[in-house]
Design an enzyme around this catalytic site. Structure first.
Site, mmCIF file in Angstrom:
data_model
loop_
_atom_site.group_PDB
_atom_site.id
_atom_site.type_symbol
_atom_site.label_atom_id
_atom_site.label_comp_id
_atom_site.label_asym_id
_atom_site.label_seq_id
_atom_site.Cartn_x
_atom_site.Cartn_y
_atom_site.Cartn_z
ATOM 1 N N GLY A 196 41.093 30.960 44.418
ATOM 2 C CA GLY A 196 40.477 31.014 45.956
ATOM 3 C C GLY A 196 41.280 32.196 46.765
ATOM 4 N N GLU A 256 43.916 28.594 39.306
ATOM 5 C CA GLU A 256 42.952 29.271 38.539
ATOM 6 C C GLU A 256 42.545 30.458 39.624
ATOM 7 O OE1 GLU A 256 40.164 26.160 39.001
ATOM 8 O OE2 GLU A 256 40.895 24.884 37.282
ATOM 9 N N PRO A 257 43.312 31.527 39.450
ATOM 10 C CA PRO A 257 42.903 32.763 40.333
ATOM 11 C C PRO A 257 42.024 33.403 39.529
ATOM 12 C CG PRO A 257 45.030 32.970 39.395
ATOM 13 C CD PRO A 257 44.687 31.523 39.032
ATOM 14 N N GLY A 258 40.924 34.041 40.299
ATOM 15 C CA GLY A 258 40.221 35.143 39.663
ATOM 16 C C GLY A 258 39.975 36.168 40.409
ATOM 17 N N ARG A 259 39.482 35.866 41.729
ATOM 18 C CA ARG A 259 39.311 37.381 42.239
ATOM 19 C C ARG A 259 40.613 38.201 42.568
ATOM 20 N NH1 ARG A 259 35.164 37.746 46.127
ATOM 21 N NH2 ARG A 259 35.011 35.643 45.924
ATOM 22 N N CYS A 276 14.051 48.573 44.428
ATOM 23 C CA CYS A 276 12.619 48.578 45.572
ATOM 24 C C CYS A 276 12.772 47.245 46.433
ATOM 25 C CB CYS A 276 11.358 48.588 44.724
ATOM 26 S SG CYS A 276 11.326 50.094 43.759
ATOM 27 N N GLU A 277 13.920 47.442 46.999
ATOM 28 C CA GLU A 277 14.307 46.229 48.274
ATOM 29 C C GLU A 277 15.088 46.844 49.268
ATOM 30 O OE1 GLU A 277 15.107 42.256 47.024
ATOM 31 O OE2 GLU A 277 14.018 42.383 45.304
HETATM 32 C C1 LIG Z 1 35.296 30.458 41.061
HETATM 33 C C2 LIG Z 1 36.486 29.418 40.725
HETATM 34 C C3 LIG Z 1 37.936 29.867 40.674
HETATM 35 C C4 LIG Z 1 38.325 31.225 41.143
HETATM 36 O O1 LIG Z 1 38.042 31.482 42.365
HETATM 37 P P1 LIG Z 1 38.755 32.977 43.136
HETATM 38 O O2 LIG Z 1 38.302 32.924 44.153
HETATM 39 O O3 LIG Z 1 37.881 33.976 42.362
HETATM 40 O O4 LIG Z 1 40.261 32.793 42.698
HETATM 41 C C5 LIG Z 1 38.705 29.058 40.219
HETATM 42 N N1 LIG Z 1 38.401 27.629 39.918
HETATM 43 C C6 LIG Z 1 36.921 27.129 40.042
HETATM 44 C C7 LIG Z 1 36.690 25.760 39.720
HETATM 45 C C8 LIG Z 1 36.179 27.938 40.546
HETATM 46 O O5 LIG Z 1 34.652 27.594 40.510
#
Ligand SMILES: *Cc1c(COP(=O)(O)O)cnc(C)c1O
Length: 424
Positions: A239, A275-278, A346-347
């Protein structure tokens, strides 16, 4: 910091000019920097160096198997939310023991697949899911490590579509109910409690909601331990936000985030999972596009690109901002003009920016959308029968196509006309 910088007047990905990638692969295309991906992963790893931990990359942010291989080889675990993501992680060589399975609607088939392949833990999100997993694991003669995702009812102060930690959201079980649910789990076969899970949302630019949520997790840890449960791991979710506009204040960095974790739960003797993604993938990728036309409208000019909402949906879906820069570095002091930057779909929602000040551009000019590495390619579609956008990974002077652009024949050959419609 990322590795997309102007050099000799051309925007580069590490040591590769984006003009070269455009020439070889065509546009639109996503381009990722391996050095940036690794740098961001390492920042999290270092931020938690004060104790046992595992950084589980959230695969859904950017799920190409080359990216997963890069991060997995660096030591990252993976957080997956579907069998498809689990299979991607395994195809990238990540062992099941490094993979956490999250998600609000896991099916029995998905459970069976990850249990057979091996999994670090399953994060449960409801009592119905808990009963189903118990039956499946018991039938397979397994005891699966589980946590329960608790919903701490904390306002993450982010976009409503990506906030997940308020009681009105579909995620997790209410934290007030947690002791009862853990007691039920302890009585079920096939499940072994290992910890607690929480994830309150995405693109958080303030640490305070994390602090509030983690303080509640600490209280719950004490309560569950008093009830006799073994709480060895805390999965604290992802997050942390990124700066989408260079002009804005930078959000907190992983080091500060790691300190919040240490303050709130560091004395509990738990292994920490995040659990970082972004933050890992976002600024590690750009979307490279070409200008098709510059169209003069009434009171405004339109920059019509060959990238569209199907390639990058964040502006249409969340009203998100991306910095958009010319690949050829503009001369200093050049006058800008205001453009509406749009795609060919086309939107009217196919609008990336309105009234954006840019140096004057002409047909054929390349532009780069910054901060497009997360929730970009993974959300792409073939809407308007536009081929699924390709992906390129750069490492130093090397670049490789990690997902080719499909041909039109490939796209069409996935479909079939039933015999009763005739075959002509
Ligand atoms: C989407 C998600 C993440 C990653 O969130 P980011 O904002 O990308 O860091 C981690 N854990 C869970 C359960 C998610 O659904």
């Amino acid at each position: 910091m990322d590795h997309f910088l102007y050099r000799d007047g051309i925007l580069h990905a590490e040591d590769v000019p984006l003009t070269e990638i455009a020439r070889r692969v065509g546009t639109p295309v996503y381009v990722y920097s391996a050095a940036t991906l690794l740098r961001h992963y390492n920042l999290f790893d270092e931020a938690l160096a004060w104790g046992p931990h595992l950084v589980c990359y959230a695969v859904k942010a950017a799920s190409n198997i080359a990216i997963l291989k890069l991060l997995g080889d660096a030591g990252a675990g993976m957080d997956v939310v579907s069998e498809g993501e689990y299979r991607r992680a395994r195809a990238a060589g990540v062992p099941g023991e490094q993979i956490v399975f999250s998600g609000v609607g896991k099916t029995e088939a998905e459970m069976r697949h990850v249990l057979a392949g091996g999994v670090r833990q399953i994060n449960l999100e409801s009592e119905a899911e808990m009963r189903l997993l118990s039956r499946v694991a018991d039938e397979m003669g397994l005891e699966v490590p589980v946590t329960v995702r608790v919903n701490p009812d904390v306002d993450a102060k982010t976009h409503e579509k990506i906030a997940t930690g308020k009681s009105e959201n579909k995620f997790g079980i209410p934290i007030a109910k947690a002791r009862q649910v853990y007691a039920e789990i302890a009585a079920l076969p096939g499940l072994r409690v290992v910890g607690i899970d929480v994830h309150i949302g995405s693109q958080l630019t303030d640490l305070d909601p994390f602090r509030q949520a983690y303080a509640k997790v600490a209280d719950l840890t004490h309560a569950l331990r008093a009830d006799g449960h073994s709480i060895e791991r805390l999965d604290l979710g992802g997050g942390l936000g990124i700066p989408y506009a260079r002009s804005n204040l930078a959000p907190p960095v992983p080091l500060e985030y790691g300190q919040v974790i240490r303050d709130e739960v560091g004395d509990l003797g738990c292994e920490i999972e995040i659990e970082p993604g972004r933050l890992i993938a976002g600024n590690a990728g750009i979307l490279l596009a070409s200008t098709i036309f510059v169209k003069e409208g009434e009171g405004r000019d339109f920059l019509i690109l060959d990238a569209a909402m199907n390639d990058l949906i964040r502006p249409a879906m969340y009203g998100a901002h991306h910095d958009i820069v010319p690949v050829v570095e503009p001369a200093p002091g050049i006058d800008t003009r205001a453009y509406d930057i749009v795609g060919p779909v086309c939107e009217s929602g196919d609008t990336f920016a309105k009234g954006r000040d840019m140096v004057p551009l002409s047909a054929g000019d390349l532009v780069a959308f910054r901060s497009a590495g997360a929730y970009g390619a993974v959300m792409a579609s073939e809407y308007n029968a536009r081929p699924l956008i390709p992906e390129v990974l750069v490492q130093g002077e090397d670049h490789a196509i990690i997902r080719p652009r499909p041909s039109y024949d490939e796209m069409i050959s996935r479909e079939a006309i039933p015999h009763w419609l005739g075959d002509d």
